[in-house]
Write a protein that holds these residues in place. Structure first.
Motif, mmCIF file in Angstrom:
data_model
loop_
_atom_site.group_PDB
_atom_site.id
_atom_site.type_symbol
_atom_site.label_atom_id
_atom_site.label_comp_id
_atom_site.label_asym_id
_atom_site.label_seq_id
_atom_site.Cartn_x
_atom_site.Cartn_y
_atom_site.Cartn_z
ATOM 1 N N ASP A 404 0.835 -1.210 0.000
ATOM 2 C CA ASP A 404 0.000 0.000 0.000
ATOM 3 C C ASP A 404 0.869 1.259 0.000
ATOM 4 O OD1 ASP A 404 -2.319 -1.475 0.027
ATOM 5 O OD2 ASP A 404 -2.479 -1.473 2.215
ATOM 6 N N PHE A 405 1.950 1.219 0.776
ATOM 7 C CA PHE A 405 2.884 2.357 0.820
ATOM 8 C C PHE A 405 3.472 2.619 -0.563
ATOM 9 C CE2 PHE A 405 7.498 3.322 1.038
ATOM 10 C CZ PHE A 405 7.427 4.629 1.483
ATOM 11 N N LYS A 406 3.896 1.541 -1.221
ATOM 12 C CA LYS A 406 4.525 1.688 -2.537
ATOM 13 C C LYS A 406 3.509 2.190 -3.578
ATOM 14 C CE LYS A 406 7.939 -0.738 -5.356
ATOM 15 N NZ LYS A 406 8.703 -1.998 -5.542
ATOM 16 N N LYS A 407 2.270 1.683 -3.483
ATOM 17 C CA LYS A 407 1.230 2.114 -4.421
ATOM 18 C C LYS A 407 0.922 3.598 -4.244
ATOM 19 C CE LYS A 407 -3.616 1.270 -5.601
ATOM 20 N NZ LYS A 407 -4.856 0.536 -5.221
ATOM 21 N N ARG A 408 0.757 4.024 -2.985
ATOM 22 C CA ARG A 408 0.448 5.432 -2.729
ATOM 23 C C ARG A 408 1.601 6.337 -3.141
ATOM 24 N NH1 ARG A 408 -2.280 7.330 2.877
ATOM 25 N NH2 ARG A 408 -3.717 5.691 2.166
ATOM 26 N N LEU A 409 2.825 5.880 -2.909
ATOM 27 C CA LEU A 409 3.998 6.673 -3.281
ATOM 28 C C LEU A 409 4.094 6.821 -4.795
ATOM 29 C CD1 LEU A 409 6.482 8.155 -2.229
ATOM 30 C CD2 LEU A 409 7.708 5.974 -2.188
ATOM 31 N N ARG A 410 3.783 5.736 -5.517
ATOM 32 C CA ARG A 410 3.814 5.810 -6.983
ATOM 33 C C ARG A 410 2.783 6.827 -7.482
ATOM 34 N NH1 ARG A 410 3.865 0.768 -8.156
ATOM 35 N NH2 ARG A 410 5.897 0.511 -9.158
ATOM 36 N N GLU A 411 1.589 6.800 -6.896
ATOM 37 C CA GLU A 411 0.543 7.755 -7.297
ATOM 38 C C GLU A 411 0.976 9.190 -7.002
ATOM 39 O OE1 GLU A 411 -2.720 6.373 -4.979
ATOM 40 O OE2 GLU A 411 -3.211 4.710 -6.331
ATOM 41 N N SER A 412 1.598 9.389 -5.836
ATOM 42 C CA SER A 412 2.050 10.729 -5.452
ATOM 43 C C SER A 412 3.117 11.243 -6.406
ATOM 44 C CB SER A 412 2.586 10.682 -4.020
ATOM 45 O OG SER A 412 3.161 11.915 -3.661
ATOM 46 N N LEU A 413 4.077 10.388 -6.769
ATOM 47 C CA LEU A 413 5.153 10.795 -7.673
ATOM 48 C C LEU A 413 4.609 11.094 -9.075
ATOM 49 C CD1 LEU A 413 7.970 8.297 -6.594
ATOM 50 C CD2 LEU A 413 7.992 10.778 -6.300
ATOM 51 N N THR A 414 3.621 10.327 -9.499
ATOM 52 C CA THR A 414 3.019 10.560 -10.818
ATOM 53 C C THR A 414 2.360 11.933 -10.876
ATOM 54 O OG1 THR A 414 2.631 8.180 -11.061
ATOM 55 C CG2 THR A 414 1.396 9.640 -12.513
ATOM 56 N N GLN A 415 1.721 12.333 -9.756
ATOM 57 C CA GLN A 415 1.097 13.658 -9.693
ATOM 58 C C GLN A 415 2.142 14.764 -9.617
ATOM 59 O OE1 GLN A 415 -1.562 13.531 -6.349
ATOM 60 N NE2 GLN A 415 -3.049 12.194 -7.372
ATOM 61 N N MET A 416 3.234 14.515 -8.871
ATOM 62 C CA MET A 416 4.279 15.528 -8.709
ATOM 63 C C MET A 416 5.055 15.746 -10.008
ATOM 64 S SD MET A 416 5.815 14.433 -4.992
ATOM 65 C CE MET A 416 7.263 15.490 -5.135
ATOM 66 N N PHE A 417 5.273 14.670 -10.771
ATOM 67 C CA PHE A 417 6.084 14.753 -11.994
ATOM 68 C C PHE A 417 5.283 14.177 -13.173
ATOM 69 C CE2 PHE A 417 8.965 13.928 -8.348
ATOM 70 C CZ PHE A 417 9.636 15.134 -8.339
ATOM 71 N N PRO A 418 4.245 14.909 -13.611
ATOM 72 C CA PRO A 418 3.369 14.365 -14.664
ATOM 73 C C PRO A 418 4.064 14.151 -16.003
ATOM 74 C CG PRO A 418 2.871 16.686 -14.223
ATOM 75 C CD PRO A 418 3.829 16.238 -13.161
ATOM 76 N N GLU A 419 5.160 14.853 -16.239
ATOM 77 C CA GLU A 419 5.831 14.735 -17.542
ATOM 78 C C GLU A 419 7.009 13.774 -17.496
ATOM 79 O OE1 GLU A 419 6.856 18.593 -18.959
ATOM 80 O OE2 GLU A 419 4.820 19.386 -18.780
ATOM 81 N N ALA A 420 7.276 13.164 -16.345
ATOM 82 C CA ALA A 420 8.419 12.254 -16.228
ATOM 83 C C ALA A 420 8.145 10.946 -16.970
ATOM 84 C CB ALA A 420 8.707 11.956 -14.760
#
Length: 468
Positions: A404-420
């Motif tokens: 769950d931690f890894k899933k939430r972190l992935r979602e957070s990073l996707t929002q922070m860096f949408p063009e990555a």
């Protein structure tokens, strides 16, 4: 000098006897060269035991030991030396005679970041023991001592001795399962002492007495944030003093005795202030109580007013001289730790280093107040985002299941860096997961985690930190 070294070794050899001397030599050198191979440690032990056996016998001329140890130092300096490799060997080998021997004797490897010894099942233990009891004992001593190399030598000796006794007894028992269960229960206190003293002494070795005092203070402030600075500082100082006395002590009961005394004081001071802490103090076994305290998660941050900042005068002492007490700095960081309970030790330790450096630079400058004011502005702008990121990362890691931690972190990073790109997002994710899984816990390895905290975001003068 050489006479002292010879007398020390020969006295130990005569007092312990060959087999016990050999056991001590395996443990001592496995601790010392904790990333040496089993074969390298074996070669070194064989040479040391042979030297003692030959040259410590009654009536043997002292020159025997001197010549033998000189031959050993020559062998250490040869290109095909079978002994543990060490980057400092080449420098030692530029010296001659006693100076070279003492230089080689002082070499040691840094401790393992995390213990690597995994105890096999009872069946696997007995299978290896029956196949070759001596090989089994030697390999166990090597693996255990190199994994827990920072535990005090008497603690390691006691722990390994009782383990080998357990195996030799239970593997010939008609009811091995029941035997192992009984023996493991009897060894529990000693096993906990080995584990906790290795962790504590690793931190002491990495930090030194002053910094480990702060580290312990911050940890207590995060576990019991309602406790006062005046309650916690004496406990932190007491813990640091205990480690300074016992980590390198050869006194058989130093660590267990001092740790028990410290646990009693901590329980007497803090049990009334926190229910979780009080639960840890209910047991009759003080070592289990201490282990429980170490494992306590950080408490939720209480609602506190904004902490007052120390004045420039308090930081630098009277008339701008470099006489600021560390207590002023410790109080500031105590206030920070209790307001950010999820901040990992690695970040707090880097912050401590940064503020100490700023204080040192500014208090010795011509205009301390101007220097400190400019540093405060920079810290005030750059520090909050770092603390927020680290607190959030470790807070989520300790509260969520790993997936769950890894899933939430992935979602957070996707929002922070949408063009990555997907590859970059995966790299960022793995960096943060690696940091959290290694460094957010209370038993995080200090040197390894310090390397994972990059000195970019805090003021350059302070060599501060940014979480990955």
């Amino acid at each position: 000098g050489k006479a002292y070294v010879r007398e020390k070794v020969c006295q130990e050899y005569r007092m312990l006897g060959k087999e016990n001397f050999r056991t001590l030599t395996i443990i001592a050198n496995s601790r010392k060269y904790s990333n040496g191979t089993f074969e390298e440690i074996g070669h070194l032990v064989q040479e040391i035991v042979s030297l003692a056996e030959t040259c410590c016998a009654d009536g043997v001329h002292p020159s025997c030991y001197d010549a033998g140890s000189s031959a050993l130092s020559v062998k250490s300096c040869s290109a095909d030396s079978p002994f543990p490799a060490h980057p400092g060997t080449a420098e030692c080998c530029t010296h001659e005679g006693l100076e070279r021997k003492l230089c080689l004797a002082a070499l040691q490897h840094p401790p393992q970041p995390l213990p690597r010894y995994l105890q096999p099942s009872d069946q696997e233990l007995c299978q290896a023991f029956r196949k070759d009891p001596q090989e089994f004992a030697d390999r166990y001593l090597y693996e255990y001592a190199s994994s827990y190399s920072q535990a005090p030598l008497p603690v390691l000796l006691g722990s390994t001795r009782t383990f080998l006794s357990m195996v030799s007894t239970c593997c010939i028992s008609p009811a091995p399962t029941a035997c192992f269960l009984k023996e493991k229960l009897q060894r529990k206190t000693l096993s906990l002492l080995t584990l906790t003293s290795n962790r504590a002494c690793s931190r002491f070795s990495a930090y030194g007495k002053d910094k480990v005092t702060f580290s312990y203070l911050a940890s207590l402030a995060q576990k019991v944030p309602t406790a006062s600075f005046e309650d916690l500082l004496p406990l932190a100082k007491g813990a640091a003093e205990m480690l300074s006395q016992c980590c390198d002590s050869v006194a058989e009961d130093c660590m267990q005795k001092k740790l028990s005394e410290h646990t009693t004081k901590a329980c007497a001071t803090l049990s009334a202030q926190d229910g979780h802490f009080a639960n840890c103090c209910k047991g009759k076994n003080l070592m289990e109580n201490y282990f429980c305290i170490l494992a306590l998660p950080p408490a939720p941050a209480p609602k506190l007013p904004e902490a007052p900042e120390p004045t420039n005068k308090e930081l630098c002492g009277k008339d701008g001289h470099v006489q600021a007490t560390r207590q002023v700095l410790a109080r500031s960081l105590f206030e920070l730790a209790r307001r950010h309970p999820s901040l990992p030790d690695a970040v707090l330790a880097k912050l401590y280093d940064a503020l100490e450096k700023i204080r040192g630079e500014c208090c010795s400058s011509k205009d301390p107040s101007t220097c400190l004011d400019s540093k405060r502005l920079r810290v005030g702008a750059e520090l909050p985002p770092i603390l927020e990121t680290a607190s959030q990362l470790c807070g989520q890691y300790t509260k969520l299941y790993f997936l769950d931690f890894k899933k939430r972190l992935r979602e957070s990073l996707t929002q922070m860096f949408p063009e990555a790109s997907p590859a970059l997002l995966e790299q960022l994710l793995e960096q943060r997961v690696s940091f959290a899984s290694t460094c957010c816990s209370s038993d995080a390895p200090p040197l390894l985690c310090a390397s994972k905290v990059q000195p970019r975001a805090l003021p350059r003068a302070g060599g501060g930190c940014q979480t990955p």
